[in-house]
Enzyme design. Structure first.
Site, PDB file in Angstrom:
ATOM      1  N   HIS A  83       7.968 -16.368  32.214  1.00 14.06           N
ATOM      2  CA  HIS A  83       8.675 -16.939  33.368  1.00 14.06           C
ATOM      3  C   HIS A  83       8.812 -18.460  33.238  1.00 14.06           C
ATOM      4  O   HIS A  83       8.037 -19.116  32.559  1.00 14.06           O
ATOM      5  CB  HIS A  83       8.028 -16.524  34.695  1.00 14.06           C
ATOM      6  CG  HIS A  83       6.746 -17.200  35.062  1.00 14.06           C
ATOM      7  ND1 HIS A  83       5.867 -16.675  35.981  1.00 14.06           N
ATOM      8  CD2 HIS A  83       6.168 -18.356  34.643  1.00 14.06           C
ATOM      9  CE1 HIS A  83       4.837 -17.479  36.117  1.00 14.06           C
ATOM     10  NE2 HIS A  83       4.979 -18.508  35.321  1.00 14.06           N
TER      11      HIS A  83
ATOM     12  N   ASP B 110       9.259 -25.785  42.264  1.00 13.45           N
ATOM     13  CA  ASP B 110       8.897 -24.677  43.156  1.00 13.45           C
ATOM     14  C   ASP B 110       7.766 -25.038  44.113  1.00 13.45           C
ATOM     15  O   ASP B 110       7.115 -26.067  43.959  1.00 13.45           O
ATOM     16  CB  ASP B 110       8.538 -23.420  42.336  1.00 13.45           C
ATOM     17  CG  ASP B 110       7.588 -23.719  41.168  1.00 13.45           C
ATOM     18  OD1 ASP B 110       7.000 -24.812  41.122  1.00 13.45           O
ATOM     19  OD2 ASP B 110       7.433 -22.845  40.294  1.00 13.45           O
TER      20      ASP B 110
ATOM     21  N   GLU C  23      10.499 -14.884  37.655  1.00 13.99           N
ATOM     22  CA  GLU C  23       9.728 -13.862  36.958  1.00 13.99           C
ATOM     23  C   GLU C  23      10.658 -13.010  36.087  1.00 13.99           C
ATOM     24  O   GLU C  23      11.878 -13.029  36.291  1.00 13.99           O
ATOM     25  CB  GLU C  23       9.030 -12.961  37.990  1.00 13.99           C
ATOM     26  CG  GLU C  23       8.108 -13.692  38.953  1.00 13.99           C
ATOM     27  CD  GLU C  23       6.747 -14.034  38.354  1.00 13.99           C
ATOM     28  OE1 GLU C  23       6.622 -14.138  37.115  1.00 13.99           O
ATOM     29  OE2 GLU C  23       5.799 -14.222  39.132  1.00 13.99           O
TER      30      GLU C  23
ATOM     31  N   ASN D 164       4.095 -14.396  30.758  1.00 17.92           N
ATOM     32  CA  ASN D 164       5.110 -13.328  30.825  1.00 17.92           C
ATOM     33  C   ASN D 164       6.529 -13.860  30.572  1.00 17.92           C
ATOM     34  O   ASN D 164       7.503 -13.154  30.768  1.00 17.92           O
ATOM     35  CB  ASN D 164       5.052 -12.612  32.186  1.00 17.92           C
ATOM     36  CG  ASN D 164       5.392 -13.536  33.352  1.00 17.92           C
ATOM     37  OD1 ASN D 164       5.728 -14.709  33.157  1.00 17.92           O
ATOM     38  ND2 ASN D 164       5.302 -13.022  34.563  1.00 17.92           N
TER      39      ASN D 164
HETATM   40  P1  PGA Z   1       0.229 -23.035  33.371  1.00 14.06           P
HETATM   41  O1  PGA Z   1       1.420 -22.261  34.101  1.00 14.06           O
HETATM   42  O2  PGA Z   1       0.785 -24.379  32.996  1.00 14.06           O
HETATM   43  O3  PGA Z   1      -0.857 -23.153  34.421  1.00 14.06           O
HETATM   44  O4  PGA Z   1      -0.152 -22.220  32.196  1.00 14.06           O
HETATM   45  C1  PGA Z   1       2.687 -22.269  33.494  1.00 14.06           C
HETATM   46  C2  PGA Z   1       3.616 -21.388  34.265  1.00 14.06           C
HETATM   47  O5  PGA Z   1       3.160 -20.366  34.829  1.00 14.06           O
HETATM   48  O6  PGA Z   1       4.812 -21.685  34.295  1.00 14.06           O
END
Ligand code: PGA
Length: 260
Positions: free
Chosen positions: A149, A67, A154, A147
């Site tokens: 995702h 992304d 999301e 969450n």
């Molecule tokens: P993080 O993010 O590795 O900074 O915890 C993971 C994500 O949001 O997929």
């Protein structure tokens, strides 16, 4: 799903690096899907060490990132282009022509809930075609949001979704605002591979560490398959490896966990 629980973040990162290095040694032109965020930093650090000290060769490896924020130029220090070059690519012998990260700059966009700007749509289709052109992703690295995702898919994202533009939830923008001067500077949109795109990878490794991921990990591994926890779709994947530290695994009750 193979769930591997390691003592801490360092051990989790090294376990993932061992698997990635093994796949590169078996197939030097591996098509490797990559993620940003704080979770995979330890994995990248260990792969850089393996490159320097053990000659792990990335010269033929092809990468596709999950992304990118819309509206940030590649040189912006919060763009995922910048993140990947700073934290990984500039330290290994990757061929820049083999690196693919979704484009984030499209100029003015017309976005409504019912329509996508045609230039974004054409670009997303092109990105999917590039993945196919290289024979598909052999191994996809993933983090997980608190969450549930994966990438910027999301909760509520279609389980069959493809690469497309997504509106970031307020929660994700707030979570990520710690890296920006203010929340107003956090982009509102991102280009992200879809859940359908991720599911086509031949193998997937999801990494999670820390207590704040424990609920999402439990929902992903033991909960029902639901768009409300996009990572739960990995239950349908033929070759998904979940590597956790003890804190992220602390709410799992399943008995199939392998304590490596
Ligand atoms: P993080 O993010 O590795 O900074 O915890 C993971 C994500 O949001 O997929």
């Amino acid at each position: 799903m193979l769930v591997i629980v390691k003592e801490d973040y360092d051990a989790m990162s090294k376990e993932a690096a061992k698997i990635v290095a093994d796949r590169i040694r078996r197939k030097p032109n591996l098509v490797l899907g990559l993620a940003t965020g704080s979770t995979p930093l330890g994995l990248y650090k260990e792969l850089i060490r393996m490159h320097r000290e053990e000659g792990l060769d990335f010269s033929k490896v092809v990468t596709f990132n999950l992304d990118e924020y819309v509206g940030l130029p590649p040189e912006h220090d919060q763009s995922y282009h910048y993140f990947m070059w700073e934290n990984f690519f500039k330290h290994i012998n990757i061929n820049p022509a083999n690196v693919h990260i979704p484009q984030g700059m499209f100029g003015d966009l017309k976005i409504s809930p019912y329509e996508t700007d045609p230039k974004v749509e054409a670009y997303c289709q092109w990105y999917e075609e590039q993945i196919k052109k290289f024979g598909g992703i052999d191994l996809q690295i993933l983090g997980i949001g608190a969450n549930g995702h994966i990438a910027f898919n999301e909760p509520g994202s279609s389980l069959g979704s493809r690469t497309r533009i997504k509106t970031l939830t307020e929660k994700t923008r707030q979570d990520n605002s710690r890296f920006f001067k203010s929340i107003d500077e956090v982009p509102k949109y991102a280009i992200t591979m879809g859940i359908g795109t991720i599911m086509e990878a031949k193998e997937v490794i999801l990494l999670a560490n820390g207590e704040n991921k424990a609920d999402a990990v439990k929902a992903a591994v033991e909960g029902p398959i639901t768009a409300m926890c996009p990572a739960s779709m990995l239950q349908m994947h033929r070759k998904a490896i979940i590597i956790l530290d003890k804190k992220a695994a602390s709410k799992l009750s399943a008995e199939f966990i392998y304590y490596g």
